[in-house]
Each structure stands twice: as structure tokens, then as C-alpha cells.
Design a protein around this motif. Structure first.
Motif, PDB file in Angstrom:
ATOM      1  N   HIS A   1       0.841  -1.213   0.000  1.00  0.00           N
ATOM      2  CA  HIS A   1       0.000   0.000   0.000  1.00  0.00           C
ATOM      3  C   HIS A   1       0.871   1.256   0.000  1.00  0.00           C
ATOM      4  CE1 HIS A   1      -3.371  -2.648   0.862  1.00  0.00           C
ATOM      5  NE2 HIS A   1      -2.747  -3.103   1.931  1.00  0.00           N
ATOM      6  N   ALA A   2       1.883   1.286  -0.845  1.00  0.00           N
ATOM      7  CA  ALA A   2       2.844   2.391  -0.812  1.00  0.00           C
ATOM      8  C   ALA A   2       2.179   3.738  -1.072  1.00  0.00           C
ATOM      9  CB  ALA A   2       3.958   2.138  -1.832  1.00  0.00           C
ATOM     10  N   HIS A   3       1.313   3.833  -2.069  1.00  0.00           N
ATOM     11  CA  HIS A   3       0.685   5.118  -2.395  1.00  0.00           C
ATOM     12  C   HIS A   3      -0.269   5.561  -1.290  1.00  0.00           C
ATOM     13  CE1 HIS A   3       2.509   4.984  -6.299  1.00  0.00           C
ATOM     14  NE2 HIS A   3       1.894   3.851  -6.626  1.00  0.00           N
ATOM     15  N   GLU A   4      -1.059   4.616  -0.788  1.00  0.00           N
ATOM     16  CA  GLU A   4      -1.998   4.951   0.282  1.00  0.00           C
ATOM     17  C   GLU A   4      -1.253   5.354   1.546  1.00  0.00           C
ATOM     18  OE1 GLU A   4      -2.048   2.255  -1.527  1.00  0.00           O
ATOM     19  OE2 GLU A   4      -3.993   2.107  -2.528  1.00  0.00           O
TER      20      GLU A   4
ATOM     21  N   ASP B   1       1.569   6.970   1.838  1.00  0.00           N
ATOM     22  CA  ASP B   1       1.985   8.376   1.751  1.00  0.00           C
ATOM     23  C   ASP B   1       0.805   9.310   2.009  1.00  0.00           C
ATOM     24  OD1 ASP B   1       4.608   7.794   1.252  1.00  0.00           O
ATOM     25  OD2 ASP B   1       4.410   7.897  -0.940  1.00  0.00           O
ATOM     26  N   LEU B   2      -0.358   8.945   1.482  1.00  0.00           N
ATOM     27  CA  LEU B   2      -1.534   9.788   1.689  1.00  0.00           C
ATOM     28  C   LEU B   2      -1.965   9.773   3.151  1.00  0.00           C
ATOM     29  CD1 LEU B   2      -3.705  11.604   0.580  1.00  0.00           C
ATOM     30  CD2 LEU B   2      -4.977   9.578  -0.170  1.00  0.00           C
TER      31      LEU B   2
ATOM     32  N   ARG C   1      -9.148   6.133  -3.384  1.00  0.00           N
ATOM     33  CA  ARG C   1      -7.920   5.362  -3.159  1.00  0.00           C
ATOM     34  C   ARG C   1      -8.166   4.076  -2.387  1.00  0.00           C
ATOM     35  NH1 ARG C   1      -3.546   8.918  -4.124  1.00  0.00           N
ATOM     36  NH2 ARG C   1      -2.182   7.138  -3.781  1.00  0.00           N
ATOM     37  N   THR C   2      -9.432   3.776  -2.061  1.00  0.00           N
ATOM     38  CA  THR C   2      -9.737   2.526  -1.378  1.00  0.00           C
ATOM     39  C   THR C   2     -11.191   2.174  -1.609  1.00  0.00           C
ATOM     40  OG1 THR C   2      -9.511   1.335   0.733  1.00  0.00           O
ATOM     41  CG2 THR C   2     -10.466   3.530   0.835  1.00  0.00           C
TER      42      THR C   2
ATOM     43  N   CYS D   1      -2.459   0.836   7.192  1.00  0.00           N
ATOM     44  CA  CYS D   1      -1.410   1.858   7.083  1.00  0.00           C
ATOM     45  C   CYS D   1      -1.154   2.535   8.424  1.00  0.00           C
ATOM     46  CB  CYS D   1      -1.810   2.896   6.038  1.00  0.00           C
ATOM     47  SG  CYS D   1      -1.803   2.297   4.336  1.00  0.00           S
TER      48      CYS D   1
END
Length: 427
Positions: free
Chosen positions: A123-126, A128-129, A154-155, A173
Motif C-alpha cells: 500500500h505504498a501510495h496509500e 503516503d496519503l 484510493r480505497t 497503514c
């Protein structure tokens, strides 16, 4: 080699846990509460709330009725005296202990379970968010973060299937960031959800700028804290307190023995190599009385509990009901220096009743056990704000306990009313 009888070992263990004497008189202050936590080193957190939250009961066992707002303040307001982290499991620890667990936060790939350790890849992008949202919002729940991710596309919407274990991407996360120490729990809300915030906004300034502790020193100090809290035990007991493992924990044990902090002893009937913390005290007697949460440090290590107190005890929350031996949420009852009963308890808050679902006598119970247990149950009910204690007819102690509680109610009902301005005599 120093030798100990099993009675002496039991008293050492009770003194180390602050359970060898009656509760102190007077109000429970913040100083008394933090003194208990400093002695125990941690309070385990668990979501089961059939009686009371797991971290609340060990303080009651040692201090009696107290304002749970003290714990909320200690962990949820600056300057914090307690913080949440992964210790035994998820736990409140004194702030002084938090730096000693930095090695675990760095070693998340080995120390965390798969759903957490895999987050940076899965979940690399999530991730960061989520970092940005926590920084922007502060003191935010996983539910709020999930809603923000869902709005951003995003989910997926959260699933209600297996809700207790089916974590959302936002929760995964956040728990990764929590495990690694990038975020912390600033407080718990009314639903007992963590309210996450950046660590620099939660940790006291002295901790933010404290010098780093080497991994070897940290594990050695944690192992000593576990040994001090036990008083006497095996290497397995001491390691389990903070879930230490591997060669570093073994080296820490050897270092502590070489330094004379841990003294090898023999305990009658114990085959394993056993150690006494050098500061452990053997009381002449133990005269406390307390109901112990299934998550109390005295009863964590079930093999040690059986060796010390000659009782078999397992938590049966996840055992199918027909296969349970003692009940769903069973608390051992410590009477003096023996565990004399096991009681399955439920706080029926809507009815204002502390329900004793089942009450079983251990082989160490005697004629004094029903009265002693009844007194402890009344005290527990008072603390929980439940006016009544009701005993179901299950277990060999139920009849005697019912009789004791009925006698007290009858005595109270027959007492003359107090004169104006004067308290009624206590039953």
C-alpha cells in the motif's frame, strides 16, 4: 546455589506484583496510579469489554475503586505519563520505557505480523496519503482516514464481514505507522478507537530529544524489568514479559547473571533453571485479596501460574461455548497467597447488575472463600457502578456465594435508617 520453597517463591511473586497485602487506604491519586504502572511496567490493552477494559482492572486489583479518568489523563493529555506501543502486546507503558522499544519499531519486518510488515510494499501510495492526512488532521481515527481515502478514490468501501479482523487499508497503514513509531495514539475516544497523531506531537519533549539506547542495552533493561516484575522465574518467564526472543535476549540474560542482577536459585519442584531478581523480597506472609483480569501480568504465563499456585487456567474466549470448562471471561480470585476460586463475570450495564455467570472453587478454596469472594465482588460492582450482584447456579461455589450475598442484603435491609446527617452503618 540459593534454594527456595514454593511458598517463598509464591510470596516473592506476589510482592513483586504488589499483591501481597491489602489495598492502601485513602483516595487513589495520580501518584498511586503511576506507581502501580511503574511496578508492573505495562498494562495490556484488549478490546474485550464484557466486564471492563483489560488495562483498567489490574489497577483496581491493586488499589481498589478508582477514577478511570486518571488513566485517560495519564495517557491522553500532556505531559503524558503513559503511552501506547507494542510491548507484551499492545500496551500502555511508562514514558521512560518507550525508548527501550525503539529496536522493535525499527525491526518491524521481523517483529510485526505479515499484514503490517507488508504495508510499505502492498500500500505504498496509500501510505503516503495517510501520512499526509495524519499530519494535516491530527488526533484522527482510522474510520476518518478511511473516509478520506474513499472520497479520494484510493480505497474500496469497508466490508462488514469479519469486522474485527478485516482491517481497511487505512487501518493497516495507520497500524504500520503506529508499530514503527511514526505515529502514536494521542488518546482513545468514547468508542475506544485510537486517535492517531504524529509522534512529535504526542511524546513529551524530554523523550523526543533523549539519547538513543543501543539495542543490546535496551533488551537487557527490558529483560531486567520483566525479571523485577516477576521477582522469581525462568528465562522464559522474563522474556515473555516484553516478548523478547533470539540471541540478543540470551546474551542479556547471561549479562544480568554475570552482573549479579539475576541470581540462580532452585525452587522446590521446579526442574527448569530459575532466577531471582537481586532486589526481590520474600514477605513473611501474603494477605491480599483481589480478582485478577485474564490479562493481569501475574497470570500471563500460564505454566508459571500453574507451577506457583497449583491451578490450571486458560482464557476461553475463543473456545466454543459447549467446550468451555470454566466460562467465557473468567477471573482468578487471589485470597491471601492462594488462588481459591475462578469466576466468570459479566457487567450487565443496562440492568445495573454484575452477573456471576459461574463460580468454581479451586482445590485451595476453604470455608472462608465464599465470604471473601462476595466482599470482592461487591467492591468490584461498586467500582463499575452496578448496584446489584447476581449469581447464576453454575459451579460448585455458586450456592455458597449466593448465600453470602443474600445474608448481606438481608442485613442491610433490616438496618434502621440513619439519622439525618449521619451515614448508615456499613454492612
Amino acid at each position: 546455589m540459593e534454594s527456595m520453597s514454593i511458598t517463598e517463591a509464591r510470596r516473592v511473586a506476589l510482592r513483586a506484583q504488589g499483591l501481597d497485602r491489602g489495598r492502601p487506604d485513602g483516595p487513589v491519586t495520580m501518584r498511586r496510579l503511576t506507581g502501580v504502572v511503574d511496578r508492573l511496567n505495562l498494562l495490556q490493552i484488549d478490546s474485550v469489554n464484557v466486564l471492563a477494559r483489560a488495562h483498567l482492572v489490574p489497577v483496581f486489583s491493586r488499589l481498589g475503586p478508582y477514577d478511570t479518568g486518571l488513566l485517560e489523563r495519564a495517557a491522553g493529555r500532556a505531559p503524558r505519563r503513559l503511552v501506547e506501543t507494542w510491548a507484551h502486546v499492545a500496551s500502555y507503558v511508562p514514558t521512560s520505557t518507550y525508548p527501550l522499544l525503539e529496536w522493535r519499531r525499527r525491526a518491524y519486518e521481523r517483529e510485526a505480523w505479515g499484514a503490517i510488515s507488508a504495508v510499505p510494499q502492498a500500500h505504498a501510495h496509500e501510505l503516503d496519503l495517510v501520512r499526509s492526512l495524519v499530519s494535516e488532521l491530527g488526533r484522527v481515527t482510522a474510520s476518518r482516514i478511511h473516509d478520506e481515502l474513499e472520497k479520494a478514490g484510493r480505497t474500496a468501501p469497508r466490508s462488514r464481514l469479519e469486522w474485527g479482523w478485516n482491517w481497511t487499508t487505512a487501518k493497516r497503514c495507520l497500524e504500520y505507522l503506529f508499530f514503527t513509531g511514526e505515529v502514536m495514539s494521542a488518546r482513545r475516544n468514547g468508542a475506544f478507537e485510537r486517535c492517531y497523531d504524529l509522534s512529535e506531537r504526542v511524546l513529551p519533549p524530554a523523550l523526543r530529544h533523549a539519547p538513543e539506547v543501543s539495542d543490546d542495552d535496551a533488551v537487557r533493561r527490558l529483560l531486567e524489568l520483566g525479571a523485577r516484575a516477576h521477582g522469581v522465574g525462568t528465562a522464559r518467564c522474563f522474556r515473555d514479559y516484553f516478548r523478547l526472543r533470539g540471541p540478543r535476549a540470551q546474551r542479556a540474560l547471561e549479562d544480568l547473571v554475570d552482573a549479579g542482577v539475576l541470581v540462580p536459585v532452585t525452587v522446590d519442584g521446579w526442574a527448569e533453571t530459575t532466577y531471582r531478581h537481586r532486589d526481590a523480597v520474600v514477605p513473611r506472609r501474603a494477605a491480599g485479596a483481589a480478582l485478577l483480569s485474564p490479562f493481569d501480568p501475574l497470570v500471563w504465563e500460564r505454566r508459571r501460574l500453574e507451577a506457583l499456585f497449583d491451578v490450571f487456567y486458560r482464557i476461553e474466549i475463543y473456545v466454543p461455548a459447549p467446550q468451555r470448562r470454566l466460562g467465557y471471561y473468567v477471573l482468578p480470585f487471589l485470597q491471601g497467597e492462594q488462588i481459591t476460586a475462578m469466576v466468570d463475570l459479566k457487567a450487565d450495564r443496562s440492568a445495573g447488575v454484575l452477573r456471576v455467570v459461574a463460580a468454581h472453587r479451586t482445590p485451595h478454596g476453604d470455608g472462608s472463600t465464599p465470604a471473601a469472594l462476595a466482599a470482592e465482588l461487591r467492591l468490584l460492582a461498586t467500582w463499575l457502578g452496578l448496584p446489584e450482584v447476581a449469581v447464576a447456579p453454575a459451579g460448585d461455589l455458586a450456592a455458597g456465594l449466593t448465600a453470602e450475598l443474600s445474608d448481606v442484603r438481608a442485613s442491610s435491609a433490616s438496618s434502621p435508617p440513619a439519622a439525618h446527617g449521619q451515614p448508615a452503618a456499613e454492612a
